[in-house]
Design a protein around this motif. Structure first.
Motif, PDB file in Angstrom:
ATOM      1  N   GLU A  48       2.970   2.838   2.487  1.00 54.11           N
ATOM      2  CA  GLU A  48       2.931   3.446   3.934  1.00 54.11           C
ATOM      3  C   GLU A  48       3.585   5.001   3.656  1.00 54.11           C
ATOM      4  OE1 GLU A  48       2.928   2.907   8.203  1.00 54.11           O
ATOM      5  OE2 GLU A  48       2.020   2.242   6.641  1.00 54.11           O
ATOM      6  N   LEU A  49       4.468   5.317   2.704  1.00 51.19           N
ATOM      7  CA  LEU A  49       5.132   6.556   2.657  1.00 51.19           C
ATOM      8  C   LEU A  49       4.483   7.424   1.453  1.00 51.19           C
ATOM      9  CD1 LEU A  49       8.812   5.899   3.756  1.00 51.19           C
ATOM     10  CD2 LEU A  49       6.905   6.737   4.916  1.00 51.19           C
ATOM     11  N   HIS A  87      14.446   4.927   2.521  1.00 48.62           N
ATOM     12  CA  HIS A  87      13.758   5.060   1.369  1.00 48.62           C
ATOM     13  C   HIS A  87      14.085   5.663   0.157  1.00 48.62           C
ATOM     14  CE1 HIS A  87       9.747   6.112  -0.763  1.00 48.62           C
ATOM     15  NE2 HIS A  87       9.693   4.500  -0.596  1.00 48.62           N
ATOM     16  N   GLU A 144      12.958   0.381   7.328  1.00 47.26           N
ATOM     17  CA  GLU A 144      13.970   1.023   6.278  1.00 47.26           C
ATOM     18  C   GLU A 144      13.442   2.366   5.905  1.00 47.26           C
ATOM     19  OE1 GLU A 144      16.628  -0.496   5.550  1.00 47.26           O
ATOM     20  OE2 GLU A 144      16.401  -2.525   6.292  1.00 47.26           O
ATOM     21  N   ALA A 145      12.605   3.048   6.594  1.00 56.04           N
ATOM     22  CA  ALA A 145      12.042   4.180   6.069  1.00 56.04           C
ATOM     23  C   ALA A 145      13.048   5.298   6.008  1.00 56.04           C
ATOM     24  CB  ALA A 145      10.857   4.766   7.122  1.00 56.04           C
ATOM     25  N   ASP A 146      14.084   5.289   6.714  1.00 53.14           N
ATOM     26  CA  ASP A 146      15.423   6.184   6.643  1.00 53.14           C
ATOM     27  C   ASP A 146      16.144   6.026   5.391  1.00 53.14           C
ATOM     28  OD1 ASP A 146      16.026   3.811   7.987  1.00 53.14           O
ATOM     29  OD2 ASP A 146      18.039   4.620   8.640  1.00 53.14           O
ATOM     30  N   THR A 158       9.969  -2.761   4.828  1.00 58.81           N
ATOM     31  CA  THR A 158       9.089  -2.338   6.199  1.00 58.81           C
ATOM     32  C   THR A 158       9.587  -0.797   6.505  1.00 58.81           C
ATOM     33  OG1 THR A 158      10.562  -3.128   7.577  1.00 58.81           O
ATOM     34  CG2 THR A 158       9.193  -4.737   6.729  1.00 58.81           C
ATOM     35  N   ILE A 159       8.772  -0.597   7.245  1.00 54.71           N
ATOM     36  CA  ILE A 159       8.841   0.893   7.775  1.00 54.71           C
ATOM     37  C   ILE A 159      10.219   0.894   8.522  1.00 54.71           C
ATOM     38  CG2 ILE A 159       7.824   0.277  10.192  1.00 54.71           C
ATOM     39  CD1 ILE A 159       7.160   3.463   7.789  1.00 54.71           C
ATOM     40  N   ILE A 185       6.805   0.427   0.883  1.00 58.45           N
ATOM     41  CA  ILE A 185       6.842   0.130   2.344  1.00 58.45           C
ATOM     42  C   ILE A 185       5.629  -0.553   2.815  1.00 58.45           C
ATOM     43  CG2 ILE A 185       7.138   1.152   4.349  1.00 58.45           C
ATOM     44  CD1 ILE A 185       9.693   1.741   2.937  1.00 58.45           C
TER      45      ILE A 185
END
Length: 182
Positions: free
Chosen positions: A54-55, A149, A145-147, A142-143, A160
């Motif tokens: 995703e990222l 990453h 936890e993007a912060d 998942t997204i 992600i």
């Protein structure tokens, strides 16, 4: 349309200020287009492979041996089904009414429960210290936890799971990440 383009090019060609402005605009457009293009294929060391998520992309182990999940429902359960080498999972709260795995056991689905697996905090709030102490070689989350990453990447390669995918695509992504595609 063609006439408008010819007229515009004649006006720009006759006026040096406009020609210089157009050159700057074209240079800026080309630079922005270059930034928008995906980076060249990432080179990974032996035993690792490039994996899109995703990222972006990450170099992940070909055969991960210590996987941490960032979500008990969306990631841990599929990992249990795949017999992946799971060493930690986020999202559950053992012994409380929020204990997702206790609810699964209560429904007669104990085969989906990972057993004695350490918690690494809650989904959307993984504990970085606990995660690092488990020495994972792959983190799947998942997204939400993007912060985290970039900080998770310091612990282990982190992927992600794409949001909004169909179940089949979601499960295929996880299976591919742990090298369990059949």
């Amino acid at each position: 349309m063609k006439k408008a383009f010819v007229l515009l090019s004649l006006i720009i060609h006759r006026n040096p200020k406009r020609r210089n402005a157009m050159k700057r605009l074209l240079t800026l457009t080309a630079a922005l287009a270059a930034l928008a293009m995906p980076a060249a294929a990432q080179e990974c060391e032996d035993g690792f492979r490039t994996f899109g998520h995703e990222l972006g992309t990450a170099c992940i182990p070909v055969d991960p041996e210590r996987v941490v999940s960032g979500n008990e429902f969306w990631i841990t359960v599929p990992l249990v089904e795949l017999n992946a080498p799971l060493v930690g999972t986020a999202g559950h709260d053992f012994g409380s009414e929020l204990d997702y795995f206790a609810r699964l056991e209560g429904l007669g689905l104990s085969h989906l429960v990972p057993g004695d697996i350490p918690s690494v905090g809650r989904s959307a709030g993984m504990d970085l210290e606990v995660t690092a102490s488990l020495e994972p070689d792959l983190i799947i989350t998942t997204i939400y936890e993007a912060d985290l990453h970039e900080r998770l990447e310091l612990i282990a390669p982190t992927v992600i799971v794409p949001a909004g995918t169909l179940a089949k695509e979601h499960l295929a992504f996880i299976a591919d990440a742990v090298g369990a595609m059949e």
